[in-house]
Write a protein that holds these residues in place. Structure first.
Motif, mmCIF file in Angstrom:
data_model
loop_
_atom_site.group_PDB
_atom_site.id
_atom_site.type_symbol
_atom_site.label_atom_id
_atom_site.label_comp_id
_atom_site.label_asym_id
_atom_site.label_seq_id
_atom_site.Cartn_x
_atom_site.Cartn_y
_atom_site.Cartn_z
ATOM 1 N N LYS A 376 -56.607 -26.868 -17.102
ATOM 2 C CA LYS A 376 -56.646 -26.063 -18.341
ATOM 3 C C LYS A 376 -58.060 -25.555 -18.509
ATOM 4 O O LYS A 376 -59.010 -26.350 -18.524
ATOM 5 C CB LYS A 376 -56.280 -26.933 -19.561
ATOM 6 C CG LYS A 376 -54.796 -27.195 -19.702
ATOM 7 C CD LYS A 376 -54.264 -26.853 -21.118
ATOM 8 C CE LYS A 376 -52.755 -26.799 -21.143
ATOM 9 N NZ LYS A 376 -52.137 -28.104 -21.330
ATOM 10 N N ASP A 377 -58.212 -24.239 -18.617
ATOM 11 C CA ASP A 377 -59.537 -23.609 -18.762
ATOM 12 C C ASP A 377 -60.480 -24.087 -17.662
ATOM 13 O O ASP A 377 -61.640 -24.436 -17.940
ATOM 14 C CB ASP A 377 -60.146 -23.914 -20.147
ATOM 15 C CG ASP A 377 -59.219 -23.472 -21.265
ATOM 16 O OD1 ASP A 377 -58.553 -22.439 -21.085
ATOM 17 O OD2 ASP A 377 -59.130 -24.193 -22.284
ATOM 18 N N GLY A 378 -59.977 -24.161 -16.465
ATOM 19 C CA GLY A 378 -60.823 -24.527 -15.326
ATOM 20 C C GLY A 378 -61.139 -26.013 -15.238
ATOM 21 O O GLY A 378 -61.872 -26.456 -14.355
ATOM 22 N N GLN A 379 -60.564 -26.800 -16.134
ATOM 23 C CA GLN A 379 -60.872 -28.241 -16.163
ATOM 24 C C GLN A 379 -59.628 -29.048 -15.788
ATOM 25 O O GLN A 379 -58.529 -28.763 -16.269
ATOM 26 C CB GLN A 379 -61.345 -28.601 -17.590
ATOM 27 C CG GLN A 379 -61.467 -30.074 -17.873
ATOM 28 C CD GLN A 379 -62.575 -30.731 -17.074
ATOM 29 O OE1 GLN A 379 -63.740 -30.333 -17.152
ATOM 30 N NE2 GLN A 379 -62.219 -31.724 -16.262
ATOM 31 N N LEU A 380 -59.822 -30.046 -14.919
ATOM 32 C CA LEU A 380 -58.719 -30.922 -14.533
ATOM 33 C C LEU A 380 -58.417 -31.866 -15.701
ATOM 34 O O LEU A 380 -59.331 -32.525 -16.207
ATOM 35 C CB LEU A 380 -59.169 -31.724 -13.315
ATOM 36 C CG LEU A 380 -58.133 -32.191 -12.311
ATOM 37 C CD1 LEU A 380 -57.315 -31.031 -11.778
ATOM 38 C CD2 LEU A 380 -58.824 -32.928 -11.166
ATOM 39 N N ILE A 381 -57.158 -31.933 -16.128
ATOM 40 C CA ILE A 381 -56.820 -32.873 -17.204
ATOM 41 C C ILE A 381 -55.631 -33.742 -16.800
ATOM 42 O O ILE A 381 -54.794 -33.348 -15.991
ATOM 43 C CB ILE A 381 -56.497 -32.139 -18.528
ATOM 44 C CG1 ILE A 381 -55.390 -31.102 -18.299
ATOM 45 C CG2 ILE A 381 -57.710 -31.496 -19.165
ATOM 46 C CD1 ILE A 381 -54.465 -31.027 -19.455
ATOM 47 N N ALA A 382 -55.598 -34.937 -17.399
ATOM 48 C CA ALA A 382 -54.531 -35.888 -17.074
ATOM 49 C C ALA A 382 -53.307 -35.588 -17.930
ATOM 50 O O ALA A 382 -53.442 -35.288 -19.120
ATOM 51 C CB ALA A 382 -55.022 -37.306 -17.339
ATOM 52 N N THR A 383 -52.115 -35.669 -17.339
ATOM 53 C CA THR A 383 -50.909 -35.311 -18.088
ATOM 54 C C THR A 383 -50.064 -36.528 -18.486
ATOM 55 O O THR A 383 -48.972 -36.369 -19.021
ATOM 56 C CB THR A 383 -50.052 -34.301 -17.301
ATOM 57 O OG1 THR A 383 -49.756 -34.858 -16.009
ATOM 58 C CG2 THR A 383 -50.769 -32.982 -17.115
ATOM 59 N N GLY A 384 -50.539 -37.748 -18.205
ATOM 60 C CA GLY A 384 -49.862 -38.927 -18.769
ATOM 61 C C GLY A 384 -49.342 -39.943 -17.779
ATOM 62 O O GLY A 384 -49.429 -41.125 -18.016
ATOM 63 N N SER A 385 -48.809 -39.476 -16.666
ATOM 64 C CA SER A 385 -48.324 -40.457 -15.682
ATOM 65 C C SER A 385 -49.505 -40.874 -14.788
ATOM 66 O O SER A 385 -50.652 -40.610 -15.126
ATOM 67 C CB SER A 385 -47.188 -39.818 -14.893
ATOM 68 O OG SER A 385 -46.453 -40.824 -14.261
ATOM 69 N N ARG A 386 -49.221 -41.474 -13.630
ATOM 70 C CA ARG A 386 -50.342 -41.892 -12.765
ATOM 71 C C ARG A 386 -51.193 -40.665 -12.408
ATOM 72 O O ARG A 386 -50.658 -39.639 -11.989
ATOM 73 C CB ARG A 386 -49.787 -42.568 -11.507
ATOM 74 C CG ARG A 386 -49.135 -43.908 -11.794
ATOM 75 C CD ARG A 386 -48.521 -44.543 -10.566
ATOM 76 N NE ARG A 386 -47.383 -43.789 -10.044
ATOM 77 C CZ ARG A 386 -46.675 -44.147 -8.977
ATOM 78 N NH1 ARG A 386 -46.982 -45.244 -8.326
ATOM 79 N NH2 ARG A 386 -45.658 -43.412 -8.562
ATOM 80 N N THR A 387 -52.503 -40.767 -12.589
ATOM 81 C CA THR A 387 -53.379 -39.584 -12.547
ATOM 82 C C THR A 387 -53.764 -39.190 -11.117
ATOM 83 O O THR A 387 -53.563 -38.052 -10.697
ATOM 84 C CB THR A 387 -54.653 -39.854 -13.374
ATOM 85 O OG1 THR A 387 -54.258 -40.313 -14.664
ATOM 86 C CG2 THR A 387 -55.510 -38.605 -13.516
ATOM 87 N N LEU A 388 -54.364 -40.123 -10.411
ATOM 88 C CA LEU A 388 -54.775 -39.838 -9.029
ATOM 89 C C LEU A 388 -54.900 -41.137 -8.256
ATOM 90 O O LEU A 388 -55.041 -42.208 -8.838
ATOM 91 C CB LEU A 388 -56.089 -39.051 -8.991
ATOM 92 C CG LEU A 388 -57.331 -39.706 -9.576
ATOM 93 C CD1 LEU A 388 -58.052 -40.578 -8.561
ATOM 94 C CD2 LEU A 388 -58.295 -38.625 -10.058
ATOM 95 N N ALA A 389 -54.832 -41.022 -6.948
ATOM 96 C CA ALA A 389 -54.911 -42.211 -6.101
ATOM 97 C C ALA A 389 -56.076 -42.067 -5.136
ATOM 98 O O ALA A 389 -56.339 -40.972 -4.626
ATOM 99 C CB ALA A 389 -53.616 -42.372 -5.316
ATOM 100 N N VAL A 390 -56.759 -43.186 -4.914
ATOM 101 C CA VAL A 390 -57.868 -43.211 -3.961
ATOM 102 C C VAL A 390 -57.490 -44.196 -2.852
ATOM 103 O O VAL A 390 -57.030 -45.303 -3.134
ATOM 104 C CB VAL A 390 -59.169 -43.657 -4.658
ATOM 105 C CG1 VAL A 390 -60.302 -43.810 -3.651
ATOM 106 C CG2 VAL A 390 -59.551 -42.667 -5.758
#
Ligand code: AMP
Ligand code: GLY
Length: 440
Positions: A376-390
């Motif tokens: 959103k507006d060039g910014q990564l935002i979290a939408t509620g479920s699992r966000t990211l994995a490393v």
């Protein structure tokens, strides 16, 4: 012919699938169709369609318009809805079983009965119910040792375990009444004890090529506390088994997957083409089946796909062409640890809309997959479920864990992860538990 491969789904699993296809020497064009736009997948794809992935006609139409030459289906919902059937009908070969074959995941009763009918080992005691009739006898036999499962897909909410979610026979009866009231059939089975592991196999309908064993962590909080989640993290070992398993456990799980693939072919009159994922438990009485999935595990596939040495496009081709027997499938002899970063409040009441700041650079041996995020507006935002994995990969589980943690702990904001996954004390606890369950 130049290849255009369609990926259905947009979580971290599908990001890993896309990244693994993208490093193929054949350099296929990639297209994605999903309910949301995953920016990680979007950078790898030349086409991105948004729609209902559980609508077979919609997915097949998108595949046709984009001249897809093959499709890989990530999640279970489209498999259960018959998306593979629609794609095959549109002459797009699919990695992922047809609706009838996907019942191995979409119906718990079907899976149990298939094993029983074909005399495949691994079933605990079970009984299928469509009403409350006969429940008393099963509860009398296993008063404090039963598990109740909604027969159909329930997004991880359909399984309740004695001592965990069910603290009295009244709790058990209440859950069964609720299922019957909703018109759902269900399975009551014996609760078995031990350590769980996942064993996934590539399957072309005739031949299976097995992947290394993986252990998932379903509970939200450290020490395996808190609510069940889609999976907070996973690890694999460089010898491709797990520290608490014997070689015989791996061999038993592989054999069950092989027998299930042949039983499915007989039962459904069609070959199972895709990933067959057995969720097993090593117990004092051998390897028991907990559940089957008809797809790559998430997070399990995030550990394994980056370690895959064989060209993934070649494996996919071999699955659709039934030539997997001629394919040498190998995984790098490394350990891996994967941890999900999730929003505060996950899974019951997750925060949404917080900015996700990624590290500028990833150290060597680390990879990252985006999941429930949007831009959103060039910014990564979290939408509620699992966000990211490393995922950290190294010679030992301990080194892989340290690498993974180094990156995960740099991600600021109202997020959390399980720092204990893959650590020495956590693994030692699992080894000790197995020793207690199965004395030498
Ligand atoms: P499932 O959705 O079938 O994987 O079940 C969710 C979780 O419930 C599993 O990961 C296990 O921890 C637990 N579970 C399911 N079936 C059994 C069983 N027969 N005995 C013990 N635990 C089970
Ligand atoms: N890791 C659990 C699943 O993929 O269902």
């Amino acid at each position: 012919m130049s290849e255009t491969i369609l990926i259905v789904g947009s979580g971290a699993r599908e990001h890993a699938i896309a990244a693994t296809l993208a490093r193929s020497s054949s350099q296929p064009k990639l297209a994605c169709f999903s309910g949301a736009r995953n920016p990680g997948i979007a950078t790898l794809c030349s086409e991105y369609g948004i729609g209902n992935i559980a609508n077979p006609a919609e997915v097949a139409a998108f595949a046709g318009e984009r001249h897809a030459t093959m499709a890989v289906i990530g999640p279970e919902a489209p498999l259960a809805a018959g998306v593979a059937d629609a794609l095959w009908a549109a002459k797009v070969p699919v990695i992922g079983p047809t609706q009838s074959l996907a019942r191995i995941e979409s119906s718990k009763g079907f899976a149990r009965e298939l094993l029983a009918k074909h005399k495949i080992s691994g079933n605990p005691f079970f009984q299928r119910f469509a009403s409350l009739d006969g429940l008393d006898e099963v509860f009398a036999r296993y008063p404090n040792r039963h598990v109740i499962k909604d027969d159909g897909l329930a997004g991880g909410k359909g399984v309740k375990v004695c001592g965990d979610h069910l603290l009295s026979l009244e709790d058990s009866l209440a859950f069964c009444r609720e299922l019957v009231a909703h018109g759902h059939s269900f399975v009551v089975e014996e609760k078995v004890e031990g350590e769980e592991f996942s064993l996934m196999s590539f399957c072309d309908g005739k031949t299976l090529q097995h992947m290394p064993a993986v252990q998932d962590h379903k509970r939200a909080y450290e020490g395996d506390k808190g609510p069940n989640t889609g999976g907070m993290g996973t690890y694999t070992a460089s010898d491709h088994k797990l520290p608490f398993l014997e070689n015989a456990d791996i061999a038993a799980a592989q054999q069950i997957n092989e027998q299930v693939a042949s039983a499915l072919a007989m039962e459904c009159g069609a070959p199972y083409k895709g990933i067959l994922y057995g969720g097993f438990m090593a117990t004092c009485d051998g390897v028991k089946l907990i559940e089957y999935n008809a797809r790559f595990g998430d997070p399990e596939s995030l550990n394994l796909l980056p370690l895959l040495e064989t060209d993934f496009v070649e494996i996919c081709r071999a699955i659709v062409d039934t030539t997997l027997a001629d394919c040498v499938v190998s995984f790098s002899p490394k350990a891996s640890v994967c941890k999900y970063v999730v929003p505060e409040g996950y899974p019951d009441n997750p925060r949404k809309g917080d900015a996700v700041l990624l590290p500028a650079e990833l150290p060597q041996g680390v990879t990252m997959y985006l999941s429930a995020v949007d831009v959103k507006d060039g910014q990564l935002i979290a939408t509620g479920s699992r966000t990211l994995a490393v995922v950290g990969m190294a010679a030992t589980i301990t080194d892989a864990e340290a690498l993974c943690e180094r990156v995960v702990c740099q991600i600021p904001g109202p997020f959390f992860h399980r720092a204990d996954i893959g650590t020495r004390p956590s693994i030692a606890r699992r080894v000790e538990h197995m020793k207690a369950v199965r004395p030498a």
